[in-house]
Design an enzyme around this catalytic site. Sequence first.
Site, PDB file in Angstrom:
ATOM      1  N   ALA A  75      -9.190   1.441 -99.005  1.00 36.97           N
ATOM      2  CA  ALA A  75      -8.384   0.381-100.073  1.00 36.97           C
ATOM      3  C   ALA A  75      -7.552  -0.408 -99.018  1.00 36.97           C
ATOM      4  CB  ALA A  75      -7.234   0.959-100.892  1.00 36.97           C
ATOM      5  N   TYR A  76      -6.970  -0.041 -97.965  1.00 29.22           N
ATOM      6  CA  TYR A  76      -6.119  -0.690 -96.852  1.00 29.22           C
ATOM      7  C   TYR A  76      -7.175  -1.455 -96.227  1.00 29.22           C
ATOM      8  CZ  TYR A  76      -3.126  -1.693 -93.086  1.00 29.22           C
ATOM      9  OH  TYR A  76      -2.686  -2.244 -91.926  1.00 29.22           O
ATOM     10  N   SER A  77      -8.134  -1.038 -95.692  1.00 29.69           N
ATOM     11  CA  SER A  77      -9.181  -1.858 -95.053  1.00 29.69           C
ATOM     12  C   SER A  77      -9.943  -2.731 -95.623  1.00 29.69           C
ATOM     13  CB  SER A  77     -10.479  -0.853 -94.588  1.00 29.69           C
ATOM     14  OG  SER A  77      -9.895   0.135 -93.738  1.00 29.69           O
ATOM     15  N   SER A 105      -8.371  -4.597 -98.248  1.00 28.26           N
ATOM     16  CA  SER A 105      -7.192  -5.606 -98.566  1.00 28.26           C
ATOM     17  C   SER A 105      -7.119  -6.412 -97.242  1.00 28.26           C
ATOM     18  CB  SER A 105      -6.055  -4.638 -98.878  1.00 28.26           C
ATOM     19  OG  SER A 105      -5.359  -4.151 -98.003  1.00 28.26           O
TER      20      SER A 105
END
Length: 224
Positions: A130-132, A134
């Site tokens: 999710a972080y990557s 985003s």
Amino acid sequence: MRTALVSGGASGIGRACADRLSAEGVRVVTADLAPGCDVRLDVTDPEAVTAAAGRIGPVDILVNSAGIIGPNKPLWEVSDEEWAATFAVNVTGTFHLCRAFARGMAETGWGRIVNLASIAGKEGNPGLAAYSASKAAVIGLTKALGKELATSGVLVNAVAPAVIETPMNAATAPEVLDRLVSLIPMRRLGRAEEVAELVAWLASERCSFSTGAVYDISGGRATY
């Protein structure tokens, strides 16, 4: 005197950027949900951002540093709520602030927007899907907006750090953090002050022929 708004400015990279810009004589307003900021602001709330923009007034420099790591787990274990929350802060929050302030910068003919992306947005970090994703979206937003404003006097660039020693990363699982540090040839975490130096240049008049670009600050991790 230039005025800067730094989201996520209560701690970590945002705080370091606020301090560095202040040292250059910039009037800095920090926005955050944490104590110690000038303006309490939830960047995921469009109405709150619009109201805050009205109170703050025009700014010359916008540093979008508010962000969260999101879930540290395999993709198939990530819930809809965790995915949405990560994008709400990292991507939609950046969009909200750019939308609120970019037009005013263009109308005055000068502005600097610096978005905090991540090397994860280029390479992808396992366990941090999710972080990557985003941060990849932040890179795409930066490139598009940089082209939109290229002849307006407003420059839009992104910074893509490797793992930095911040309160946000203090919550990262130790095994994930160890793996990320192992990918850095300098074999250490970056410091928020090092990122702030690059942001300060991108936010200045010294930066004059760069927009829609992504600047790695990775201790040698980036290989392209």
